[in-house]
Design a protein around this motif. Structure first.
Motif, PDB file in Angstrom:
ATOM      1  N   UNK A   1      66.598   9.857  70.610  1.00 43.33           N
ATOM      2  CA  UNK A   1      65.876   9.892  69.330  1.00 43.33           C
ATOM      3  C   UNK A   1      65.505   8.509  68.817  1.00 43.33           C
ATOM      4  N   UNK A   2      65.867   7.435  69.534  1.00 43.94           N
ATOM      5  CA  UNK A   2      65.501   6.100  69.093  1.00 43.94           C
ATOM      6  C   UNK A   2      66.487   5.064  69.580  1.00 43.94           C
TER       7      UNK A   2
ATOM      8  N   UNK B   1      60.901   8.697  70.913  1.00 44.15           N
ATOM      9  CA  UNK B   1      61.669   9.934  71.081  1.00 44.15           C
ATOM     10  C   UNK B   1      61.331  10.503  72.448  1.00 44.15           C
ATOM     11  N   UNK B   2      62.364  10.996  73.128  1.00 42.96           N
ATOM     12  CA  UNK B   2      62.109  11.432  74.493  1.00 42.96           C
ATOM     13  C   UNK B   2      63.136  12.481  74.914  1.00 42.96           C
TER      14      UNK B   2
ATOM     15  N   UNK C   1      71.566   3.001  71.562  1.00 42.47           N
ATOM     16  CA  UNK C   1      70.644   4.058  71.950  1.00 42.47           C
ATOM     17  C   UNK C   1      71.097   5.337  71.256  1.00 42.47           C
ATOM     18  N   UNK C   2      70.194   5.936  70.472  1.00 43.37           N
ATOM     19  CA  UNK C   2      70.526   7.124  69.700  1.00 43.37           C
ATOM     20  C   UNK C   2      70.181   8.375  70.493  1.00 43.37           C
TER      21      UNK C   2
ATOM     22  N   UNK D   1      75.340  11.855  70.888  1.00 45.67           N
ATOM     23  CA  UNK D   1      76.105  10.722  70.424  1.00 45.67           C
ATOM     24  C   UNK D   1      75.400   9.422  70.745  1.00 45.67           C
ATOM     25  N   UNK D   2      75.779   8.346  70.094  1.00 42.52           N
ATOM     26  CA  UNK D   2      75.150   7.053  70.283  1.00 42.52           C
ATOM     27  C   UNK D   2      75.897   6.243  71.346  1.00 42.52           C
ATOM     28  N   UNK D   3      75.123   5.424  72.091  1.00 44.57           N
ATOM     29  CA  UNK D   3      75.683   4.571  73.146  1.00 44.57           C
ATOM     30  C   UNK D   3      75.323   3.127  72.832  1.00 44.57           C
ATOM     31  N   UNK D   4      76.301   2.221  72.844  1.00 44.78           N
ATOM     32  CA  UNK D   4      76.080   0.802  72.568  1.00 44.78           C
ATOM     33  C   UNK D   4      76.071   0.011  73.874  1.00 44.78           C
TER      34      UNK D   4
END
Length: 353
Positions: free
Chosen positions: A79-80, A99-100, A134-135, A139-142
């Motif tokens: 999502x971003x 968004x993908x 990365x959203x 969940x988010x990944x740093x």
């Protein structure tokens, strides 16, 4: 002619180079490369989603942050992305909306490899401490470009997980130990209380038995004294009668008295009274004799009454009209008969004869 052609080619190369490094507009679409192929060697130990850091540079009036995303039979939504730097502006979003959709959950053997380069409105000098978040809908990944921070981001959760497992194991071990100690304490307390109750019960029973034995001994002593006192005179008279019955030394009055006492003791009513006294004060001994030895003759039962009453051998001889030597033979035969019987109390019966 050749020189002209060479100059034209050189000019084309220069123009091409200038065209490649021209500033990129701020609304330029992010670069995404997608490669999908089947997984020929399906390995369940590999992560379903894997994101790896890629390029990170300032160029053409913006900052490019790239990463590679690998999806193995998993479907999710990107999502971003947000770039975090030490710049006072704070976190920055991508220049263009991003968004993908990635992957296909219906095909577990499908692998999607994406190479993404996001553009951010940032031209200052970047640092290895910068991070890209990365959203996704999972969940988010740093991502970090610094090797140490990347290693820390990778291993810290593992170390923390192991530490958590160790803490959980320690907590579980302590809990189990506490439970075991509590159970052991309860068992010890229950056993101690049970032993205390058993000891108290044994002491109470022993006290009861001791008291009962003491009372029984007192009662038996009283009965014995009573019988001895009651028959002391008759024993003495019978002895005198037995020794001097055929002589003229014994006065007729004593002879008559003794004979009267003897006749009284021979009477069936007096024998029944003696039996009643024995049963009352000697734990029902004659009643038990009759129940356990029903085959005894009346003469044998009468002999037992005289023996249990404490009469002497000579007195019993006079009362039963037998000789002294016959008395001992009859007593021995009766004792053997009792001991050879199946009476539960035969030892007691024989010991009191």
């Amino acid at each position: 002619m050749k020189k002209l052609l060479f100059l034209l080619m050189a000019a084309g190369v220069v123009l091409g180079a200038k065209s490649a490094i021209r500033p990129i507009p701020r609304d330029t679409i992010d670069i995404v490369e997608v490669v999908t192929y089947p997984d020929t060697v399906f390995d369940t130990s590999l992560p379903a989603v894997e994101i790896l850091p890629g390029t990170y540079h300032n160029f053409n009036g913006c900052t490019t942050a790239g990463y590679q995303l690998i999806s193995r039979g998993t479907e999710f939504e990107i999502t971003g992305a947000i770039l975090y730097t030490g710049h006072p502006q704070g976190p920055m979003h991508t220049i263009s909306p991003y968004r993908m959709h990635v992957g296909d959950s219906t095909n577990h053997n499908r692998i999607d490899v994406l190479k993404v380069e996001n553009k951010f409105p940032f031209t200052a000098t970047f640092s290895g401490d910068d991070s890209l978040v990365v959203l996704t809908d999972r969940g988010n990944v740093t991502l970090y470009w610094n090797d140490e921070r990347r290693a820390a981001a990778h291993y810290n959760p593992i170390i923390e997980g192991k530490a958590m497992e160790v803490r959980q194991i320690k907590f579980l071990a302590i809990t189990v130990l506490v439970v075991v100690l509590i159970c052991f304490g309860i068992i010890v307390a229950v056993q101690t209380a049970r032993k205390r109750r058993q000891k108290q019960e044994v002491e109470r029973m022993l006290s009861f038995v001791s008291e009962a034995e003491m009372k029984n001994r007192e009662l038996q002593g009283a009965v014995s004294d009573l019988l001895k006192k009651n028959f002391e005179t008759i024993n003495r008279l019978c002895y005198e009668y037995f020794e001097k019955a055929d002589t003229v030394i014994l006065k007729k009055s004593i002879y008559n008295e003794v004979e009267n006492e003897i006749l009284k003791l021979k009477d069936a009513a007096q024998i029944s009274r003696l039996e009643e006294i024995l049963n009352r004060y000697c734990n029902g001994i004659m009643q038990r004799v009759c129940e356990q030895l029903p085959d005894l003759a009346d003469k044998e039962r009468t002999l037992l009454i005289y023996l249990y009453s404490g009469l002497s051998a000579r007195a019993i001889c006079i009362l039963t009209d037998i000789q002294i030597k016959n008395f001992y033979m009859r007593r021995q035969r009766l004792k053997s008969k009792i001991l050879n019987s199946s009476a539960p109390d035969k030892e007691e019966f024989a010991s009191k004869m």
